[in-house]
Structures are given as C-alpha cells and as structure tokens.
Scaffold this motif. Structure first.
Motif, PDB file in Angstrom:
ATOM      1  N   PHE A  33       0.833  -1.200   0.000  1.00 60.54           N
ATOM      2  CA  PHE A  33       0.000   0.000   0.000  1.00 60.54           C
ATOM      3  C   PHE A  33       0.873   1.257   0.000  1.00 60.54           C
ATOM      4  CE2 PHE A  33      -3.053   3.131   1.465  1.00 60.54           C
ATOM      5  CZ  PHE A  33      -4.230   2.725   0.858  1.00 60.54           C
ATOM      6  N   LEU A  34       1.988   1.224   0.715  1.00 55.59           N
ATOM      7  CA  LEU A  34       2.877   2.383   0.751  1.00 55.59           C
ATOM      8  C   LEU A  34       3.554   2.609  -0.597  1.00 55.59           C
ATOM      9  CD1 LEU A  34       4.585   2.207   4.274  1.00 55.59           C
ATOM     10  CD2 LEU A  34       2.422   3.265   3.600  1.00 55.59           C
ATOM     11  N   GLU A  35       3.862   1.551  -1.309  1.00 55.52           N
ATOM     12  CA  GLU A  35       4.425   1.706  -2.657  1.00 55.52           C
ATOM     13  C   GLU A  35       3.402   2.339  -3.586  1.00 55.52           C
ATOM     14  OE1 GLU A  35       7.702  -1.885  -2.995  1.00 55.52           O
ATOM     15  OE2 GLU A  35       5.578  -2.392  -3.202  1.00 55.52           O
ATOM     16  N   MET A  36       2.133   2.013  -3.390  1.00 48.56           N
ATOM     17  CA  MET A  36       1.080   2.654  -4.177  1.00 48.56           C
ATOM     18  C   MET A  36       1.038   4.156  -3.882  1.00 48.56           C
ATOM     19  SD  MET A  36      -2.199   4.030  -3.937  1.00 48.56           S
ATOM     20  CE  MET A  36      -2.841   3.363  -2.407  1.00 48.56           C
ATOM     21  N   LEU A  37       1.186   4.521  -2.585  1.00 55.58           N
ATOM     22  CA  LEU A  37       1.221   5.950  -2.237  1.00 55.58           C
ATOM     23  C   LEU A  37       2.474   6.625  -2.802  1.00 55.58           C
ATOM     24  CD1 LEU A  37      -0.054   5.990   1.473  1.00 55.58           C
ATOM     25  CD2 LEU A  37      -1.317   6.607  -0.607  1.00 55.58           C
ATOM     26  N   ASP A  38       3.588   5.880  -2.856  1.00 49.35           N
ATOM     27  CA  ASP A  38       4.795   6.414  -3.492  1.00 49.35           C
ATOM     28  C   ASP A  38       4.514   6.752  -4.955  1.00 49.35           C
ATOM     29  OD1 ASP A  38       6.334   6.145  -1.189  1.00 49.35           O
ATOM     30  OD2 ASP A  38       7.076   4.161  -1.748  1.00 49.35           O
ATOM     31  N   THR A  39       3.786   5.879  -5.633  1.00 52.33           N
ATOM     32  CA  THR A  39       3.431   6.105  -7.037  1.00 52.33           C
ATOM     33  C   THR A  39       2.584   7.363  -7.181  1.00 52.33           C
ATOM     34  OG1 THR A  39       3.513   3.725  -7.512  1.00 52.33           O
ATOM     35  CG2 THR A  39       2.293   5.107  -9.057  1.00 52.33           C
ATOM     36  N   LEU A  40       1.615   7.515  -6.277  1.00 55.14           N
ATOM     37  CA  LEU A  40       0.789   8.722  -6.282  1.00 55.14           C
ATOM     38  C   LEU A  40       1.657   9.959  -6.097  1.00 55.14           C
ATOM     39  CD1 LEU A  40      -1.845  10.394  -6.058  1.00 55.14           C
ATOM     40  CD2 LEU A  40      -1.895   9.781  -3.626  1.00 55.14           C
ATOM     41  N   ASN A  41       2.572   9.909  -5.126  1.00 52.87           N
ATOM     42  CA  ASN A  41       3.412  11.080  -4.855  1.00 52.87           C
ATOM     43  C   ASN A  41       4.350  11.405  -6.013  1.00 52.87           C
ATOM     44  OD1 ASN A  41       2.349  11.788  -2.399  1.00 52.87           O
ATOM     45  ND2 ASN A  41       3.849  10.678  -1.184  1.00 52.87           N
ATOM     46  N   GLU A  42       4.833  10.383  -6.718  1.00 54.97           N
ATOM     47  CA  GLU A  42       5.672  10.640  -7.891  1.00 54.97           C
ATOM     48  C   GLU A  42       4.879  11.406  -8.947  1.00 54.97           C
ATOM     49  OE1 GLU A  42       7.013   6.811  -9.114  1.00 54.97           O
ATOM     50  OE2 GLU A  42       8.413   6.583  -7.428  1.00 54.97           O
ATOM     51  N   CYS A  83       2.297  -1.212   5.805  1.00 57.12           N
ATOM     52  CA  CYS A  83       3.421  -1.497   4.903  1.00 57.12           C
ATOM     53  C   CYS A  83       3.401  -2.934   4.413  1.00 57.12           C
ATOM     54  CB  CYS A  83       4.748  -1.184   5.586  1.00 57.12           C
ATOM     55  SG  CYS A  83       5.094  -2.197   7.046  1.00 57.12           S
ATOM     56  N   GLN A  84       2.745  -3.822   5.147  1.00 60.24           N
ATOM     57  CA  GLN A  84       2.661  -5.230   4.762  1.00 60.24           C
ATOM     58  C   GLN A  84       1.340  -5.556   4.063  1.00 60.24           C
ATOM     59  OE1 GLN A  84       5.419  -7.736   5.614  1.00 60.24           O
ATOM     60  NE2 GLN A  84       6.177  -5.652   5.375  1.00 60.24           N
ATOM     61  N   LEU A  85       0.498  -4.526   3.890  1.00 59.99           N
ATOM     62  CA  LEU A  85      -0.755  -4.685   3.152  1.00 59.99           C
ATOM     63  C   LEU A  85      -0.456  -4.546   1.663  1.00 59.99           C
ATOM     64  CD1 LEU A  85      -3.926  -4.825   3.167  1.00 59.99           C
ATOM     65  CD2 LEU A  85      -3.866  -2.309   3.197  1.00 59.99           C
ATOM     66  N   HIS A  86      -0.857  -5.520   0.870  1.00 61.27           N
ATOM     67  CA  HIS A  86      -0.574  -5.491  -0.556  1.00 61.27           C
ATOM     68  C   HIS A  86      -1.823  -5.142  -1.349  1.00 61.27           C
ATOM     69  CE1 HIS A  86       3.002  -7.609   0.898  1.00 61.27           C
ATOM     70  NE2 HIS A  86       3.596  -7.144  -0.187  1.00 61.27           N
ATOM     71  N   MET A  87      -1.604  -4.633  -2.542  1.00 61.50           N
ATOM     72  CA  MET A  87      -2.713  -4.137  -3.355  1.00 61.50           C
ATOM     73  C   MET A  87      -3.576  -5.260  -3.909  1.00 61.50           C
ATOM     74  SD  MET A  87      -2.330  -1.069  -2.762  1.00 61.50           S
ATOM     75  CE  MET A  87      -3.776  -0.581  -3.697  1.00 61.50           C
ATOM     76  N   ARG A  88      -3.151  -6.512  -3.714  1.00 61.89           N
ATOM     77  CA  ARG A  88      -4.016  -7.624  -4.118  1.00 61.89           C
ATOM     78  C   ARG A  88      -5.280  -7.686  -3.256  1.00 61.89           C
ATOM     79  NH1 ARG A  88       0.343 -10.316  -1.291  1.00 61.89           N
ATOM     80  NH2 ARG A  88       1.522 -10.227  -3.247  1.00 61.89           N
TER      81      ARG A  88
END
Length: 248
Positions: A33-42, A83-88
């Motif tokens: 989920f945090l990587e998804m937020l990283d994508t949003l912030n980029e 941080c351990q929650l995945h977008m699946r």
C-alpha cells in the motif's frame, strides 16, 4: 489496476482538512500500500503539486510508523501493518479512502501524519527497569516459568503503532498501555517497580487525554501483532492491587 483515491489533506494542525480525490494507474497487485502511495506522490511531484505526507520507516511490519485508516479500518482490510498490506487486497476500479488516525491524543501534523508522542510519554512514565543490570546475563541464570515467559513475549510484540486507539470508538489506549505494563510485570526483573509502574503509566495515559475503555474489543481485533484483549483485564488487576498496596 486503476484506483480512485480519496486522501485526507491537511496543511498543519491549525488548518482545516478535507478529502482530496486522485486517480492512480498501473498499480501492480504485488505492490504494498505504501508503494502505491509512493506512485501517487511521484505523479503529484511531476505535476508540481505537494506530495501526500505519510509516516513510514522500516516497511517490514516492525516499527509501527505506517499509521493509516484505510476504508474505515486501521491498517486496512487485512490484520497487518499498512506497509505489509498489498494491493491484491483491492480490485481494479475500487475507491479507497485513506485517512490519519482519529484521536484527540494523536493530533494531525500534516496530511496522514499524526503526533504519537503521547505513547512515548506513557512509556517514559514507567515502561522500563531502573536497576542497573550490567551485561546480558547467562541464559537461564534467572529462572522464569514458561507461562510467564510466553506472556512477556506475547505482550512485548506490541510495536506501538496506535491501531488500537484508532479502532476504539472511545479512542482508548488501554491495550497499548496494558501490553507495556504486562510484559515487564510478569518478569522477575520488573518486580521491584511492579506497583509504581502500573500506577504511573495509567496516570500518564489518562493525562494524555485518551478515552476510557468499555471493552468493545475493537482494539484487539485491529492489533496487527495480536495483543489479546484479556491483557486489559490483567492490567486492571495490577492497578487495583497497586492501589490497595499504596493505600494500605
């Protein structure tokens, strides 16, 4: 996946906040989920906009920094850290609400970041052993019954993320405080300060403005480390015992 995000934006603790809507595309189900937020912030940075502020550190489910309410649930739909929650756990086209912890004792600093230093002050009130112990003792030098050792380890798993407070309808910190009290009070090393510890930590918890506990159980349900609800009852017994001893 393509997702519709509704994210809480708030400039600082003195300003009014509101939900802002964003779209993110190309999200892999294997992202956290945090990587998804990283994508949003980029994307926001490339557009010259202010990125969304959110807390994170280890991203390994240990530090407890990733404090987010996702679709109304602390840390999201799975019993884990954000941080351990995945977008699946989400589907293409979903609308996902992302908010900070909601508790008067956790004021918003910016966007999704809250000030959880109230937890630090509770620990400072008594979550330690003051006796100098020197170097680590030899294994089995101090006999500890197996049940007590297991209880201490179970409560020591608390990472202080605050999900228990966020999930509680009263904004209570009883589960967090009980975990910190119980993991020391059951061990022989914590025995000399057993009474003062529970009295001081509970008093500090109340002074920080957390709500009262009504044992709804939402705290234990949301806890990513599985701190059990009976931990609160154990702390209550410790508190009553210490109060009687202090008055006697």
């Amino acid at each position: 996946m393509k997702l519709n995000l509704r994210v809480w934006r708030q400039k600082n603790d003195a300003s009014e906040g509101a939900m802002a809507t964003y779209q993110v595309d190309g999200i892999s189900p294997d992202m956290s989920f945090l990587e998804m937020l990283d994508t949003l912030n980029e994307d926001l940075i490339l557009r010259g906009e202010d990125p969304v502020a959110f807390d994170h550190d280890c991203r390994e489910g240990i530090c407890g920094a990733c404090s987010l309410v996702i679709n109304g649930d602390a840390h999201g739909p799975e019993r884990t850290t954000t941080c351990q929650l995945h977008m699946r756990s989400f589907r293409d086209g979903d609308t996902v609400d992302v908010e900070p912890w909601r508790a008067s004792a956790f004021p918003v600093v910016k966007d999704l970041v809250v000030d959880r230093s109230a937890f630090d002050r509770i620990i400072q009130a008594g979550g330690y052993v003051t006796a100098p112990t020197g170097a680590a003792p030899e294994a089995h030098a101090t006999p500890v019954p197996k049940a007590d050792a297991e209880s201490a380890f179970e409560h020591a798993e608390c990472i202080g993320c605050g999900a228990c407070v966020a999930a509680c309808p009263n904004g209570s910190a009883m589960l967090f405080t009980s975990a910190k009290v119980n993991h020391l009070n059951v061990l022989p090393q914590g025995a000399p300060e057993r009474e003062t510890r529970v009295l001081d930590m509970v008093a500090r918890m109340d002074a920080e403005g957390f709500g009262g506990c009504t044992l709804t159980g939402e705290c234990a349900t949301a806890c990513p480390k599985g701190i059990p609800l009976p931990s609160i009852s154990a702390m209550n017994r410790e508190w009553l015992r210490a109060r009687r001893k202090a008055k006697g």
